[in-house]
Design an enzyme around this catalytic site. Sequence first.
Site, PDB file in Angstrom:
ATOM      1  N   HIS A   1       0.864  -1.151   0.160  1.00 43.90           N
ATOM      2  CA  HIS A   1      -0.027   0.040   0.059  1.00 43.90           C
ATOM      3  C   HIS A   1       0.840   1.322   0.006  1.00 43.90           C
ATOM      4  CE1 HIS A   1      -3.906  -2.042   0.790  1.00 43.90           C
ATOM      5  NE2 HIS A   1      -3.336  -2.695   1.462  1.00 43.90           N
TER       6      HIS A   1
ATOM      7  N   LYS B   1      -8.330  14.169   4.737  1.00 41.82           N
ATOM      8  CA  LYS B   1      -7.473  12.901   4.778  1.00 41.82           C
ATOM      9  C   LYS B   1      -6.518  12.959   5.832  1.00 41.82           C
ATOM     10  CE  LYS B   1      -6.555  13.695   0.525  1.00 41.82           C
ATOM     11  NZ  LYS B   1      -6.447  12.607  -0.417  1.00 41.82           N
ATOM     12  N   ARG B   2      -5.703  11.936   6.232  1.00 44.07           N
ATOM     13  CA  ARG B   2      -4.710  12.039   7.428  1.00 44.07           C
ATOM     14  C   ARG B   2      -3.907  13.098   6.611  1.00 44.07           C
ATOM     15  NH1 ARG B   2      -0.806   8.615   7.086  1.00 44.07           N
ATOM     16  NH2 ARG B   2      -1.338   7.665   5.496  1.00 44.07           N
TER      17      ARG B   2
ATOM     18  N   LYS C   1       0.655  14.616   1.289  1.00 47.58           N
ATOM     19  CA  LYS C   1      -0.438  14.881   0.877  1.00 47.58           C
ATOM     20  C   LYS C   1      -0.712  16.269   0.399  1.00 47.58           C
ATOM     21  CE  LYS C   1      -2.585  10.861   3.438  1.00 47.58           C
ATOM     22  NZ  LYS C   1      -3.352  10.022   2.426  1.00 47.58           N
TER      23      LYS C   1
ATOM     24  N   THR D   1      -8.383   6.513  -2.049  1.00 49.27           N
ATOM     25  CA  THR D   1      -9.751   6.176  -2.134  1.00 49.27           C
ATOM     26  C   THR D   1     -11.014   7.266  -1.749  1.00 49.27           C
ATOM     27  OG1 THR D   1      -9.589   5.229   0.343  1.00 49.27           O
ATOM     28  CG2 THR D   1      -9.381   3.825  -1.732  1.00 49.27           C
TER      29      THR D   1
ATOM     30  N   LYS E   1     -14.802   8.508  -3.637  1.00 46.97           N
ATOM     31  CA  LYS E   1     -15.993   8.709  -2.991  1.00 46.97           C
ATOM     32  C   LYS E   1     -16.438  10.009  -3.361  1.00 46.97           C
ATOM     33  CE  LYS E   1     -13.993   6.075   0.876  1.00 46.97           C
ATOM     34  NZ  LYS E   1     -12.986   5.951   1.873  1.00 46.97           N
TER      35      LYS E   1
HETATM   36  C1  GFP Z   1      -2.472   3.544   1.977  1.00 49.40           C
HETATM   37  C2  GFP Z   1      -2.255   4.380   0.800  1.00 49.40           C
HETATM   38  C3  GFP Z   1      -3.311   5.137  -0.108  1.00 49.40           C
HETATM   39  C4  GFP Z   1      -4.332   3.636  -0.338  1.00 49.40           C
HETATM   40  C5  GFP Z   1      -4.773   2.862   0.875  1.00 49.40           C
HETATM   41  C6  GFP Z   1      -5.461   1.832   0.441  1.00 49.40           C
HETATM   42  O1  GFP Z   1      -3.552   4.401   2.700  1.00 49.40           O
HETATM   43  O2  GFP Z   1      -2.879   5.325  -1.152  1.00 49.40           O
HETATM   44  O3  GFP Z   1      -5.320   4.167  -0.919  1.00 49.40           O
HETATM   45  O4  GFP Z   1      -3.654   2.415   1.593  1.00 49.40           O
HETATM   46  O5  GFP Z   1      -4.751   0.991  -0.599  1.00 49.40           O
HETATM   47  F1  GFP Z   1      -1.373   5.396   1.307  1.00 49.40           F
HETATM   48  P1  GFP Z   1      -3.022   4.875   4.285  1.00 49.40           P
HETATM   49  O6  GFP Z   1      -3.638   3.672   5.261  1.00 49.40           O
HETATM   50  O7  GFP Z   1      -1.731   5.081   4.500  1.00 49.40           O
HETATM   51  O8  GFP Z   1      -4.004   6.035   4.786  1.00 49.40           O
END
Ligand code: GFP
Length: 816
Positions: free
Chosen positions: A361, A552-553, A558, A660, A664
Amino acid sequence: MTAPESNQSVESLKDDIQRHVALTLGSDPFPPRKERYYLGLCYSVRDRLLGQWLETQRSYYDSITKRVYYMSLEFLPGRFLMNYIQALGMEEECREAVRDFGLDLDELLEEEWNPGLGNGGLGRLASCYMDSMATCKIPGYGYGILYDYGIFYQTIVNGYQHEGCDNWLRQDSPWVLRRGHFMFLINFYGRSEAYEDSAGHERFRWVDTESVMAMACDIMVPGHQNGHVTNMRLWKAISTRDFELEHFNRGDYIGAVQSKVESENISKVLYPNDTSPRGKELRLRQQYFFVAATFQDILRRFRKNNYSSFDCFPDQVAVQLNDTHPAISIAELMRILVDDEALTWETAWTICQKTFSYTNHTVLPEALETWSVELIGRMLPRHLQIIFEINRRFLDDVGKRFPGRVDLLRSLSLIAEDDGKQVRMAHLAIIGSHTVNGVAELHSKILKARLFKDFDNLYPGKFTNVTNGITPRRWLMQANPALSELIGSVIGNEWIHDLSHLSELAAYADDPEFQQRWQEVRKRNKKLLARYVLRKLGVGINPATLFDMHIKRIHEYKRQILNVLHVITIYNRIRSGSVAHHVPRTLFFAGKAAPGYLQAKLIIKLINAVGQAVNGDPAVGNELRVVFLPNYCVSQAEKLIPAADLSEQISTAGMEASGTGNMKFALNGALTIGTLDGANIEIREVVGEDNFFLFGHTEEDVHRLHSGGYDPVQIYESNIELKKALDMISTGFFSPEAPSLFRPIVDSLLAHGDYYLVLADYAKYVAEQARVSKCYEDPALWTRMSILNTANMGKFSSDRAIMEYARNIWKVSPLT
Ligand code: GFP
Ligand code: GFP
C-alpha cells in the site's frame, strides 16, 4: 426493495425493541428514551441478521468451498446500524417503528460510536472489501484485532491537535459477539530446541514459552439484501488461567497477577502510523498474536472437513496479507507445517507460496516495515530460524541464477545489514507469496520499475495490479440518500449491485430539468452540512459558496500546505482588491496527524491559524472561510463528501499509492483538482480530461527533480505571490504571539530542499484553481461535469476490485 417477511413488519419490530429494552437491558420501556431505544433497535436488527449469518457459515461447509482469509491489522467499518438496516431492506419499517415511539431514526443513528480500528485508507479499504465480499457472496472472512482503544480522539485546542482516548467499548457494543468459549493459546519468547525424532531426523520445537489466550470476537458483515452474512473475527487478548510459576513459587501472588494483566495489553491499543514501528516490541507482539490465532482457526476449519493431506490446503485456503503487518504468517505457517505436521521443508514451502498473496500500500521508504533480528530472535526464536532458512535457500537460488552478483544478493536478502540487522518484512511477503499487487496502475508500475525491480526480474508475472475500489452501498446509497433517490428515479436501482449502470446517467448530463434536480440535491446536502458545522464548531458557513474539501490524514506528501498557500494567496488578492475569477469559497480541512509527527501537527496549527486570520478579517467578509473539523472519521466523511463541490487530491506524484477518498468524492458528484498520482490518473481517464482539474509535475518529473537540480529558493525568489505567502508564515503574520512558530514549515520548503515539491507545483496549482472558479461561475457547465463524474465511476466499485482478486489471485468463485 424486498417484501417484508413476518419478522420485518413494523409491529414485530416494535415488540422486539420493547422486549430488548426490558429484558436485555433491564430498563423500563416507558417513557421511551433515546439511548435505550437505540440499543433496543440494535438488538432487534441484530436478531434478524444472526440467522442469515449462521446459514451463510454453514453453507461454506456444505459446499466444501475454498475460503478467503483477509488478514488486516486495521478495519474502519464505520457505524453499523444503518448498514445492517439497509442490508435487510428494512429502512422504512425501522423509521416507522421508532416514529411510533415518538423518536427519530436519524437521531438514534447518531448514538452509535465509530469503531476506529484503523488509521486511514488501508483500514477503510479492508472494510469496503468486507462489504463487497459479502455482497458478491465470496466465501471469506476478515481477521484482525479487537482493540480496546481505537485511533485517538482528536480535539483542537487553541489550534493544536490534542489526542484523547477512544475507549469505544466503554459501554460495550451490541455488534461484537464475544465467543468466550473460543480461545487459542498463543506463545512468545522461550527458545527453539533441537531434538531427534523416532526416525533419527533432526527436528525443532519451541519451548519455555510465555503465553496468552486469544478470544474470538465476531462482527457480522452483511451483503446487500442477499441473505449472505460474512464474519469479521477480531481477537482479544485474555490471560491464561495458570499463574506464572516463577512468581507463584516465590509466593509473589500480586507479581503473578500483574504479569497476567500485562499480557492482556496486547490488544489494548491500535498503533498510529507514520511513526516508525521499529523497536516497538508490543506492535510485533500484536502482529504475531493475531497471526497465530488466525492460523489456529484456519487449521481448525481445514481439519473439520477431514482432509487426508495438506497438499490440498491451498485449494481450500487463500490468505491475503493486507500490507506486511501480517507477514510473519509466512514463518508461522512454515513452523506449523514443518514442526507440528512433520512435512518436509520443500512441501511446506510449496504450500506456503500457493496460499499467500500480498498487497503493498505504500512506496514511502519510512513506511516499509523492518524488525530487528535481535527482537524477532528474542520474541519468536523459532520463527527467526525459519526466516534465516528461507533466506539461505532463496539466496542460494539467486546465486545460482546470477553468479557473482553480490550486489543483487544484498538488495534481495530478507536481512538488511546496514542499520543493525533488520528483517525486511516486504521481502518476506514477496518471497512467500504467489502474487503481489499494488493498489492503482501507477503504483503497481512503480513497484515493478523501482521499489521491487530486482524481484520483478526474478519472478516475472508475480507482480500485478488491482486498483482499489469503494463500496457504493456506504458511499452513495447510505451517505447520500437524496442523490441516490434522484439517480434511482431516472435509471433505477441496479447500480447498487452493479455500479457500471451509473453510466446511464450520462444521457441526462445536459438535460436542464435533470440538472436542476441535481443542483437542488447538492444544495440540500450543503445546507445539511452547514447545519452540522454550526452545531459542531459554532461557525456559520454559507451553502451558496464553493465547498472545497481536503480531508484525509495530515501528511506532508498529501500537501495540505500547498492548499494553505493557495488560501493565503486568495486572501492576499482579496485584501488588495485584485481578485480574478474569485468565487466565494469555504475551505474544509479534516484529518488526524500521527501523535509523533511534529511537522504534521504544526500544519494543523497553521491551518487553524490561517483560518482564524481569514475568518476574522472584515475585509474578507463572506468571500473566504476556512474550517478545520476535528476528529475526522468514517461518519464525518459520510456527512462531508455528499456536500463537496471540489475534492483536493494534490499529493506529490508517485507518493499516494491509490487514494480512495478521491473515488468517494467523484462518485458523489464533486469535481477533482488533482495531480497525476495514484488512482487520480484512472479517475481522470474515465470521467474525461474535460471533467477533471489537472495540474502538477508527473511522477517521472518528480523522480528527475529528486535526482538533482531542483532549487525551491529560486522559485520562491521569482514568484511574488508565493514569496509573500511564505514570508507571512515565517514572520508571524498568522502567529503574532510567537512569530517564529511556523518557521519549521517554511524551512522544510526552502532550507531543506522541499522534498514534496510544493513550490514546484504552486504556480500551476493556483492557475488551475482559477480555472475551477471560472467553471463554477457557469452552473450548467459545472453541473454537467458533476453528473459526468458520477456517471463514469462504475469502475471504482469495490465489487469490481473484489471480483478481480477472486478471479485472478484467490481463484475462488461466488457461492450460488
Ligand atoms: C494507504 C495508501 C493509500 C491507499 C490505501 C489503500 O493508505 O494511497 O489508497 O492505503 O490501499 F497510502 P493509508 O492507510 O496510508 O491512509
Ligand atoms: C461457524 C460458526 C458456528 C456455526 C458453524 C456452522 O463455525 O457458530 O455453528 O459455522 O457450521 F462460528 P466456523 O466456521 O468458525 O467453524
